[in-house]
Design a protein around this motif. Sequence first.
Motif, PDB file in Angstrom:
ATOM      1  N   ILE A   1       3.279   5.899  11.604  1.00 24.45           N
ATOM      2  CA  ILE A   1       1.985   5.430  11.105  1.00 24.45           C
ATOM      3  C   ILE A   1       2.162   4.047  10.482  1.00 24.45           C
ATOM      4  O   ILE A   1       3.094   3.819   9.709  1.00 24.45           O
ATOM      5  CB  ILE A   1       1.406   6.415  10.072  1.00 24.45           C
ATOM      6  CG1 ILE A   1       1.113   7.751  10.749  1.00 24.45           C
ATOM      7  CG2 ILE A   1       0.147   5.844   9.418  1.00 24.45           C
ATOM      8  CD1 ILE A   1       0.650   8.832   9.792  1.00 24.45           C
ATOM      9  N   TYR A   2       1.256   3.132  10.810  1.00 24.07           N
ATOM     10  CA  TYR A   2       1.269   1.772  10.286  1.00 24.07           C
ATOM     11  C   TYR A   2      -0.122   1.431   9.753  1.00 24.07           C
ATOM     12  O   TYR A   2      -1.105   2.130  10.030  1.00 24.07           O
ATOM     13  CB  TYR A   2       1.676   0.774  11.376  1.00 24.07           C
ATOM     14  CG  TYR A   2       3.076   1.005  11.896  1.00 24.07           C
ATOM     15  CD1 TYR A   2       4.164   0.314  11.358  1.00 24.07           C
ATOM     16  CD2 TYR A   2       3.325   1.918  12.920  1.00 24.07           C
ATOM     17  CE1 TYR A   2       5.454   0.525  11.817  1.00 24.07           C
ATOM     18  CE2 TYR A   2       4.611   2.148  13.384  1.00 24.07           C
ATOM     19  CZ  TYR A   2       5.673   1.449  12.824  1.00 24.07           C
ATOM     20  OH  TYR A   2       6.943   1.676  13.279  1.00 24.07           O
ATOM     21  N   TRP A   3      -0.174   0.366   8.998  1.00 26.89           N
ATOM     22  CA  TRP A   3      -1.448  -0.108   8.458  1.00 26.89           C
ATOM     23  C   TRP A   3      -1.579  -1.585   8.769  1.00 26.89           C
ATOM     24  O   TRP A   3      -0.629  -2.357   8.660  1.00 26.89           O
ATOM     25  CB  TRP A   3      -1.533   0.106   6.945  1.00 26.89           C
ATOM     26  CG  TRP A   3      -1.370   1.554   6.568  1.00 26.89           C
ATOM     27  CD1 TRP A   3      -0.223   2.174   6.209  1.00 26.89           C
ATOM     28  CD2 TRP A   3      -2.385   2.539   6.565  1.00 26.89           C
ATOM     29  NE1 TRP A   3      -0.450   3.499   5.969  1.00 26.89           N
ATOM     30  CE2 TRP A   3      -1.779   3.761   6.175  1.00 26.89           C
ATOM     31  CE3 TRP A   3      -3.759   2.527   6.836  1.00 26.89           C
ATOM     32  CZ2 TRP A   3      -2.494   4.937   6.055  1.00 26.89           C
ATOM     33  CZ3 TRP A   3      -4.472   3.709   6.715  1.00 26.89           C
ATOM     34  CH2 TRP A   3      -3.839   4.891   6.331  1.00 26.89           C
TER      35      TRP A   3
ATOM     36  N   MET B   1       0.840  -1.196   0.000  1.00 33.14           N
ATOM     37  CA  MET B   1       0.000   0.000   0.000  1.00 33.14           C
ATOM     38  C   MET B   1       0.869   1.237   0.000  1.00 33.14           C
ATOM     39  O   MET B   1       1.984   1.240   0.493  1.00 33.14           O
ATOM     40  CB  MET B   1      -0.886   0.019   1.241  1.00 33.14           C
ATOM     41  CG  MET B   1      -1.761  -1.217   1.366  1.00 33.14           C
ATOM     42  SD  MET B   1      -2.574  -1.272   2.958  1.00 33.14           S
ATOM     43  CE  MET B   1      -1.174  -1.442   4.034  1.00 33.14           C
TER      44      MET B   1
ATOM     45  N   ARG C   1      -3.809  -4.861   7.718  1.00 29.71           N
ATOM     46  CA  ARG C   1      -4.760  -5.342   6.720  1.00 29.71           C
ATOM     47  C   ARG C   1      -5.296  -6.698   7.142  1.00 29.71           C
ATOM     48  O   ARG C   1      -4.534  -7.617   7.444  1.00 29.71           O
ATOM     49  CB  ARG C   1      -4.108  -5.418   5.343  1.00 29.71           C
ATOM     50  CG  ARG C   1      -5.029  -5.966   4.264  1.00 29.71           C
ATOM     51  CD  ARG C   1      -4.607  -5.538   2.882  1.00 29.71           C
ATOM     52  NE  ARG C   1      -5.021  -4.156   2.612  1.00 29.71           N
ATOM     53  CZ  ARG C   1      -4.882  -3.557   1.434  1.00 29.71           C
ATOM     54  NH1 ARG C   1      -4.322  -4.210   0.427  1.00 29.71           N
ATOM     55  NH2 ARG C   1      -5.289  -2.328   1.254  1.00 29.71           N
TER      56      ARG C   1
ATOM     57  N   SER D   1       4.582   2.556   6.651  1.00 31.94           N
ATOM     58  CA  SER D   1       3.985   3.626   5.855  1.00 31.94           C
ATOM     59  C   SER D   1       4.419   3.593   4.402  1.00 31.94           C
ATOM     60  O   SER D   1       3.822   4.257   3.551  1.00 31.94           O
ATOM     61  CB  SER D   1       4.334   4.993   6.467  1.00 31.94           C
ATOM     62  OG  SER D   1       5.744   5.164   6.498  1.00 31.94           O
TER      63      SER D   1
ATOM     64  N   THR E   1      -8.694  -2.596   5.745  1.00 32.60           N
ATOM     65  CA  THR E   1      -7.451  -2.000   6.228  1.00 32.60           C
ATOM     66  C   THR E   1      -7.770  -0.938   7.275  1.00 32.60           C
ATOM     67  O   THR E   1      -8.677  -0.107   7.084  1.00 32.60           O
ATOM     68  CB  THR E   1      -6.681  -1.348   5.071  1.00 32.60           C
ATOM     69  OG1 THR E   1      -6.485  -2.303   4.039  1.00 32.60           O
ATOM     70  CG2 THR E   1      -5.329  -0.827   5.538  1.00 32.60           C
ATOM     71  N   ILE E   2      -7.028  -0.990   8.400  1.00 31.95           N
ATOM     72  CA  ILE E   2      -7.186   0.044   9.413  1.00 31.95           C
ATOM     73  C   ILE E   2      -5.843   0.702   9.681  1.00 31.95           C
ATOM     74  O   ILE E   2      -4.789   0.120   9.447  1.00 31.95           O
ATOM     75  CB  ILE E   2      -7.780  -0.516  10.727  1.00 31.95           C
ATOM     76  CG1 ILE E   2      -6.810  -1.511  11.369  1.00 31.95           C
ATOM     77  CG2 ILE E   2      -9.151  -1.131  10.481  1.00 31.95           C
ATOM     78  CD1 ILE E   2      -7.268  -1.975  12.755  1.00 31.95           C
ATOM     79  N   LYS E   3      -5.900   1.923  10.156  1.00 35.57           N
ATOM     80  CA  LYS E   3      -4.699   2.715  10.440  1.00 35.57           C
ATOM     81  C   LYS E   3      -4.321   2.568  11.907  1.00 35.57           C
ATOM     82  O   LYS E   3      -5.182   2.589  12.789  1.00 35.57           O
ATOM     83  CB  LYS E   3      -4.989   4.181  10.102  1.00 35.57           C
ATOM     84  CG  LYS E   3      -3.820   5.127  10.237  1.00 35.57           C
ATOM     85  CD  LYS E   3      -4.282   6.518   9.807  1.00 35.57           C
ATOM     86  CE  LYS E   3      -3.150   7.529   9.825  1.00 35.57           C
ATOM     87  NZ  LYS E   3      -3.635   8.862   9.365  1.00 35.57           N
TER      88      LYS E   3
ATOM     89  N   LEU F   1      -9.008   3.247   1.928  1.00 38.43           N
ATOM     90  CA  LEU F   1      -9.485   2.201   2.808  1.00 38.43           C
ATOM     91  C   LEU F   1     -10.677   1.494   2.179  1.00 38.43           C
ATOM     92  O   LEU F   1     -11.643   2.146   1.780  1.00 38.43           O
ATOM     93  CB  LEU F   1      -9.879   2.797   4.158  1.00 38.43           C
ATOM     94  CG  LEU F   1      -8.760   3.524   4.911  1.00 38.43           C
ATOM     95  CD1 LEU F   1      -9.276   4.010   6.248  1.00 38.43           C
ATOM     96  CD2 LEU F   1      -7.551   2.643   5.085  1.00 38.43           C
TER      97      LEU F   1
ATOM     98  N   SER G   1       1.518   5.306   1.186  1.00 36.40           N
ATOM     99  CA  SER G   1       1.468   5.894   2.521  1.00 36.40           C
ATOM    100  C   SER G   1       0.080   6.395   2.866  1.00 36.40           C
ATOM    101  O   SER G   1      -0.243   6.591   4.025  1.00 36.40           O
ATOM    102  CB  SER G   1       2.472   7.042   2.625  1.00 36.40           C
ATOM    103  OG  SER G   1       2.182   8.017   1.641  1.00 36.40           O
ATOM    104  N   THR G   2      -0.778   6.589   1.868  1.00 35.45           N
ATOM    105  CA  THR G   2      -2.145   7.034   2.129  1.00 35.45           C
ATOM    106  C   THR G   2      -3.109   6.158   1.339  1.00 35.45           C
ATOM    107  O   THR G   2      -3.728   6.601   0.373  1.00 35.45           O
ATOM    108  CB  THR G   2      -2.331   8.507   1.744  1.00 35.45           C
ATOM    109  OG1 THR G   2      -1.967   8.657   0.354  1.00 35.45           O
ATOM    110  CG2 THR G   2      -1.462   9.407   2.578  1.00 35.45           C
TER     111      THR G   2
END
Length: 640
Positions: free
Chosen positions: A618-620, A544, A622, A587, A631-633, A550, A546-547
């Motif tokens: 910041i992490y993600w 993914m 999935r 990220s 997917t959550i932040k 979702l 960095s942004t």
Amino acid sequence: MRIIPILTILFILLIVGNPGFAQTPVRVDIDLTKPTKAVSPYIYGKNNVLPNTFLTSGTSEEVTKAKEAGVRFIRQGGGNNSTKYNWRLKLSSHPDWYNNVYANDWDIAAKNMFDKLPGVQGMWSFQLLGMAAANANNNFSDWTYNQSQWWSGVAQNLAGGGQPNKAGGAKATVEGNPNLYLMPWTADSTVGILDKWFGAKGLGYDKSKIQYWSMDNEPEIWSGTHDDVMKTQCSAEEFMQLYFKVAKAARAKYPDIKLSGPVPANEWQWYRWGNDGIPSDGKKYCWLEFFIKRIAEEEKASGIRLLDVLDIHYYPETSDAAKCVQLHRVFFDRNYDYPEANGVHTVNGGWDSNINKEYILGRCSDWLTKYMGANHGVGLAVTETGMKSTNANVQAVWYASILGEFMKNGVEIFTPWSWDIGMWETLHLYSRYNQENYVQATSQDETLISAYPTVNATSDSMTVVLVNRSLTEKKTVDLNISGYHASPGSCPMYSIAGLGSAETFVSHASNALKKTQVQTTTSRISIELVPLSVNAIILKSLVMGSTPELPKNNFNATAYPNPANDQTTLDFSLPEKSTMNIALFNSNGQVLKTIINSAFEAGNHQLNLDTSNYPDGIYWIRFYSETNVETIKLIKTKNQ
């Protein structure tokens, strides 16, 4: 007596007799949670690519194909023609053509490599025999004799005033005098080419592109290939002394040189020096074990490294397709009873016809560890081989299987000598589409189906080569992937199959690769492979940005606390029993950790995630099953 209904019998016959009937899929497991192994680019090699005014196989078309196919390594010495090469006079003596002396310019060949194949590594040869070509004034006039046509007497020793035996065969009526066309050639003479190519007053060639040097060629059969000089085969120890002199002289001039040897000719010569074992320390050793033992002893005595790559040649006799597609097993498979086993019967010094398991490179690895220690650092190579089947699809599968096994086992160099239809296509597929690191894989049926997966350094791209060795049957493969989360949907597959009798490879853009699309979930693929095929599936990971956008909420997934300090709890729900995959990304979209990959019952679930080893940021996370994804932040901070 039980009576079986006629319809049941017919159904059984239909299953057995119909090759198109659905078969049990072959399960293949790929495991990226286990250590990967770097793939040597030098297994994508070939002999005699470069024009050098001597070997007619080296042409501009050959160079273009090599570049387009992705050749990474060339062995340019010329096999037996390298043994009497004179780099000062640029002459070779051809043992398979009356010993006649011909122009042969290695300087030009090396310059061609630098100019036309940038980035390719080259290998040339040192001469150990002690004699080298001196002049072309005493050649046998083959044009006058028969307009230079091949006949059974082409190997007669006729240069230097010989008289041909018109009945053919190896022996001339009158042997030529080698002193008329050869000259003495010492260890200092043979390594002098290093000064010419790399020295301050020489040609200024880049020695980092010509690191590898073969220690002559097939010495255990010199009394046959070079019988004009060696009427009686020298002993193994006499050869070792020749080897030591040249190796030490080369290492003194070029400390980072890669010395490759002893390049035995074939399966019998892997074990025999002549027709016998080699006596030493009160027992008889087979040739390759003796060679390794003597290298280890001399390295210990002198403190000089004398071997960097253990190199062999291999020319199987079979042309039977079913046997040809299994020839890759000769090198490492310790359970394979090789139908052509011969020399291996003598591996222990005597003759034991019950010893049929070859695994020659596996044996060499064992001997290297035995005599040189676990951290010996000696690579493995096969710099000549060929296969007698003329079927292009058999050639492609044979070559693909050897490349795959060499990737799996960390072989350093592979340069086939014979080059037939199907091989350009296979080399191109592997070299152009494979990644840098081999991934461990197992098949339920390695005899017919093998997987050779590779992944790139960032683990966001994986190529899975699947080989179907069956001569007649399609095979369904269930591919299961652990530790890698493929982007679901369709992905490309490139296949080599159904080749004809004419060469199809022209360039990277013009070839016989057939591109199709296969469907994949995050960890599973089911694919049907046609008979005698080589197939490469190109997978991308769920990487993914960095942004990332979702996806729609499918699992009601949350993480708390969020922001997190050293630990957070993941909460999610499932409407039905499902196999869940949960992964942590940074990220930049790279997979940091596979949190879970297992089956869950329907209902709510909680998992604890330790984040203490990750820096703030910041992490993600999935969550994905075979049908849904979410997917959550997650924010990690010490100040939470």
